[in-house]
Design an enzyme around this catalytic site. Structure first.
Site, PDB file in Angstrom:
ATOM      1  N   ASP A 140       0.308   0.345   2.287  1.00 12.89           N
ATOM      2  CA  ASP A 140       0.230   0.504   0.837  1.00 12.89           C
ATOM      3  C   ASP A 140       0.759  -0.772   0.185  1.00 12.89           C
ATOM      4  OD1 ASP A 140      -0.047   1.999  -1.640  1.00 12.89           O
ATOM      5  OD2 ASP A 140       2.126   1.971  -1.695  1.00 12.89           O
ATOM      6  N   THR A 182      -3.689  -0.965  -5.112  1.00  7.26           N
ATOM      7  CA  THR A 182      -2.597  -1.954  -5.242  1.00  7.26           C
ATOM      8  C   THR A 182      -2.835  -3.166  -4.343  1.00  7.26           C
ATOM      9  OG1 THR A 182      -1.381  -0.646  -3.621  1.00  7.26           O
ATOM     10  CG2 THR A 182      -0.830  -0.285  -5.907  1.00  7.26           C
ATOM     11  N   THR A 183      -3.484  -2.968  -3.200  1.00  9.85           N
ATOM     12  CA  THR A 183      -3.773  -4.103  -2.300  1.00  9.85           C
ATOM     13  C   THR A 183      -4.896  -4.952  -2.881  1.00  9.85           C
ATOM     14  OG1 THR A 183      -3.220  -2.616  -0.477  1.00  9.85           O
ATOM     15  CG2 THR A 183      -4.238  -4.699   0.114  1.00  9.85           C
ATOM     16  N   ASP A 228      -1.148   8.671  -3.508  1.00 10.84           N
ATOM     17  CA  ASP A 228      -2.345   7.918  -3.920  1.00 10.84           C
ATOM     18  C   ASP A 228      -3.519   8.867  -4.177  1.00 10.84           C
ATOM     19  OD1 ASP A 228      -0.869   5.689  -3.617  1.00 10.84           O
ATOM     20  OD2 ASP A 228      -2.104   4.710  -2.107  1.00 10.84           O
TER      21      ASP A 228
END
Length: 535
Positions: free
Chosen positions: A69, A102-103, A400
Site C-alpha cells: 500500500d 496511492t501508489t 481500501d
C-alpha cells in the site's frame, strides 16, 4: 553577533548562522528536487498492479510491516528530504480523499517530473512547463469523463460494486480471497449507507482482527464484536433479547472530592463500613435490575465484591470496554450512554436480539458478539489470519475496498483499469498538443509520454516486455478507437478490460491526475533551496 535585551532588561546574544547554511539555486535546485522525487517514485513503481511486489519495513522499535500500500510504505519510510516529504503528503492526501490509488499517484508524479527534466535541459522555462502541464491536466480530466461509464446498482444487485472492489484487492497479498473480501466490504458499506443522500459513514464499520484461523474465516457481523468476555466465568454466555445498560460510571462506592480520613478503632465500626459498602453495591445492582436490564456494559472496572454480587443477582456484566466501542454499541443497539446510576431509565437501555460469547482455538481467547441489534446501522468486519502482519495488511486492504465502495455510492461512474484510461488520456493529450501554438505543446507531449509510465510499470511488474506490450496496446487503441484496451497483466488472453472486469472509480482517477499535476507544478516552481548544513 548582536546583543539584545528582553522585556525584563536581561541581555541575550543573537548569533547569525546564515554563513552556516547551504544554498542551491536555479537549474541545479530544480534538478536536485526532481531527483529526490524520482527516488521516492521508483521505490513504489515495483509495487504497482496485481503482480506488484511487497515492501518490508522495520520501525525503530523493531516492529515489521509487510505491505504494498503506497501510503503505508511512504508513511513508515521516514523520508528526510523536503521534496520527498511532499511526495509522502501527496499519497496521504490521495488516501484521505479517495482511499485507493496511492501508489499510482506517486508513480505518475515521478514520471511527470522525469519528463519535465528533459524539457528543462532543452532550455524551456519551468513556468512554461508548469502551464503546459496544467493545460494537459484539464484535457486529461475531460477525456476521463468522456470515456467513463455509469452503472446501476441497488441493495439486491451489487455485482458491479463487488467487481470494482475486486480490482482494488487483486494487487494485495489477500488477492486469493478477493471475491469473499470484496463481497464482505460491499455488504458492510450497503448496511450503513444512506442511499437517498448517497452518503456512507465509514466510522460505523468496525474492523476487528484476531490472530488464528485462516483468511477464509473472515466474516461480516451485523452488529458489534468486542474483544472482551463476561466479567465472571459463571455468568451466562448466551443472552437472547438482551436489554443493555451502557454505563460510564464505575461499580464502586462514591469518593468524596475533598481529602478525607476514616478512623476505625473497633470491629463494629469496620463491620458497619463493610455493610455500608455492600449496601452501595446492592443499590447499584438493584437500580440496573429495576429498569429491566439483562446485561451491563461498563467503561470502567469493578472489584470482586461487585462482580460476585452481579453474578448472584443473575446480571451478566462486561467491564473495561473502550470509549469508541461503547459509542458503536450505543449506535447499534439504540441505547444511551449513562454517566450516573441515578439517570438510568428503561428508555435508555439498548436492545439486541442476541449477545453471545465465542471462544477461539485452544488459547481460551474469547470475544463478545452483539448481534440482531435494534439499529443495524453498525457492523463489524472480523478478520482472521495466521499472524499479526497478515491481519494488519488485510485491514489495510479491506479499508481500501471499503473506500472504493463508498466512492461508487457517492458517484457511480467508472473507468476501465489495467492502464487503459492512462493510454486513452495520453492519446487525447498528444492530439490536443498539435493544436497549441506556444512552447506549452512540448510540455503537453511530455505529459502524454509521462502517463505511459503507469501501463509500462504494470507490464514490467507482470513480467511482460514493457515497451513492446505498451506500443502494441496503444496501436490497437488507435486502430479500434476503443478506450477499454489495457495491459493484460493476468494473462487472460484479452486486452479488453470490460471482459476482464477490471474497473476503477472515475473520481479516484481524476483525483490522481489533478493531485500529481499540482505537486509537480509546485516542485517545478522552486528555484532556490536554503538548508542548514548537516554536521
Amino acid at each position: 553577533m548582536a546583543l539584545a535585551f528582553d522585556e525584563y532588561g536581561r541581555p541575550f546574544i543573537i548569533i547569525r548562522e546564515q554563513e552556516q547554511k547551504s544554498r542551491v539555486r536555479g537549474l541545479d535546485a530544480q534538478k536536485a528536487n526532481i531527483l529526490a522525487a524520482k527516488a521516492v517514485s521508483r521505490i513504489l513503481r515495483t509495487s504497482l498492479g496485481p503482480k506488484g511486489m511487497d515492501k518490508m519495513l522495520q520501525s525503530a522499535d523493531g516492529e515489521v510491516t509487510i505491505t504494498n500500500d503506497g501510503a503505508t510504505i511512504l508513511e513508515q519510510m521516514e523520508v528526510e528530504n523536503q521534496i520527498g516529504k511532499l511526495m509522502v503528503e501527496l499519497s496521504r492526501s490521495q488516501d484521505y480523499e479517495i482511499g485507493d490509488g496511492t501508489t499510482g499517484v506517486v508513480v505518475t508524479a515521478g514520471a511527470l517530473l522525469e519528463h519535465a527534466e528533459k524539457l528543462l535541459d532543452r532550455g524551456i522555462h519551468p513556468i512554461r512547463v508548469a502551464e503546459g502541464y496544467e493545460m494537459a491536466s484539464k484535457i486529461a480530466v475531460e477525456t476521463l469523463e468522456k470515456i467513463s461509464t455509469k452503472f446501476e446498482y441497488d441493495v439486491f444487485n451489487f455485482e458491479p460494486l463487488v467487481q470494482t472492489c475486486m480490482t482494488t484487492l487483486s494487487s494485495k497479498i489477500v488477492g486469493r480471497c478477493k471475491r469473499d473480501l470484496a463481497e464482505i466490504a460491499v455488504k458492510a458499506v450497503l448496511a450503513v449507507a444512506d442511499l437517498e443522500r448517497r452518503d456512507v459513514n465509514l466510522d460505523l464499520i468496525k474492523v476487528e482482527g484476531k490472530v488464528g484461523g485462516r483468511l477464509e474465516d473472515t466474516e461480516l457481523v451485523y452488529g458489534i464484536v468486542v474483544d472482551k468476555d463476561m466479567s465472571h466465568p459463571q455468568m451466562p454466555k448466551h443472552i437472547e433479547d438482551a436489554k443493555i445498560a451502557i454505563l460510564t460510571c464505575p461499580f464502586e462506592p462514591p469518593k468524596p472530592k475533598t481529602k478525607h480520613k476514616v478512623d476505625i478503632d473497633s470491629v463494629e465500626k469496620f463491620q458497619a463500613l463493610q455493610e455500608q459498602e455492600k449496601k452501595y453495591f446492592d443499590d447499584m445492582v438493584q437500580k440496573c435490575k429495576d429498569v429491566g436490564s439483562t446485561l451491563v456494559i461498563c467503561q470502567w472496572g469493578f472489584d470482586d465484591e461487585a462482580n460476585h454480587l452481579l453474578m448472584h443477582r443473575g446480571l451478566p456484566a462486561v467491564r473495561w470496554v473502550g470509549g469508541v466501542e461503547l459509542e458503536l454499541i450505543a449506535i447499534a443497539t439504540g441505547g444511551r450512554i449513562v454517566p450516573r446510576f441515578q439517570e438510568l431509565t428503561p428508555e435508555k437501555l439498548g436492545k439486541a436480539g442476541l449477545v453471545r460469547e465465542k471462544s477461539f482455538g485452544t488459547t481460551k481467547d474469547r470475544m463478545l458478539y452483539i448481534e440482531e441489534c435494534a439499529n443495524s446501522k453498525a457492523v463489524t468486519i472480523f478478520i482472521r489470519g495466521g499472524n499479526k502482519m497478515m491481519i494488519e495488511e488485510t485491514k489495510r486492504s479491506v479499508h481500501d475496498a471499503l473506500c472504493v465502495a463508498r466512492n461508487l455510492i457517492r458517484d457511480n461512474s467508472i473507468v476501465y483499469g489495467g492502464g487503459s484510461a492512462e493510454i486513452a488520456v495520453s492519446l487525447a493529450v498528444e492530439a490536443a498538443a498539435d493544436k497549441i501554438p506556444g512552447v506549452e505543446q512540448y510540455a503537453m507531449r511530455a505529459f502524454a509520454d509521462a502517463l505511459d509510465a503507469v501501463p509500462m510499470a504494470l507490464a514490467e511488474n507482470s513480467g511482460l516486455q514493457p515497451i513492446d506490450t505498451l506500443t502494441a496496446v496503444k496501436a490497437q487503441q488507435v486502430k479500434e478507437k476503443n478506450p477499454r484496451l489495457g495491459i493484460d497483466c493476468n494473462d487472460v488472453g484479452t486486452n479488453d478490460m470490460r471482459e476482464q472486469n477490471v474497473f476503477e472509480t472515475l473520481i479516484g482517477k481524476k483525483q490522481q491526475l489533478q493531485l500529481a499535476t499540482q505537486v509537480v507544478k509546485m516542485i517545478l516552481k522552486i528555484d532556490d533551496v536554503i538548508t542548514p548544513q548537516s554536521y
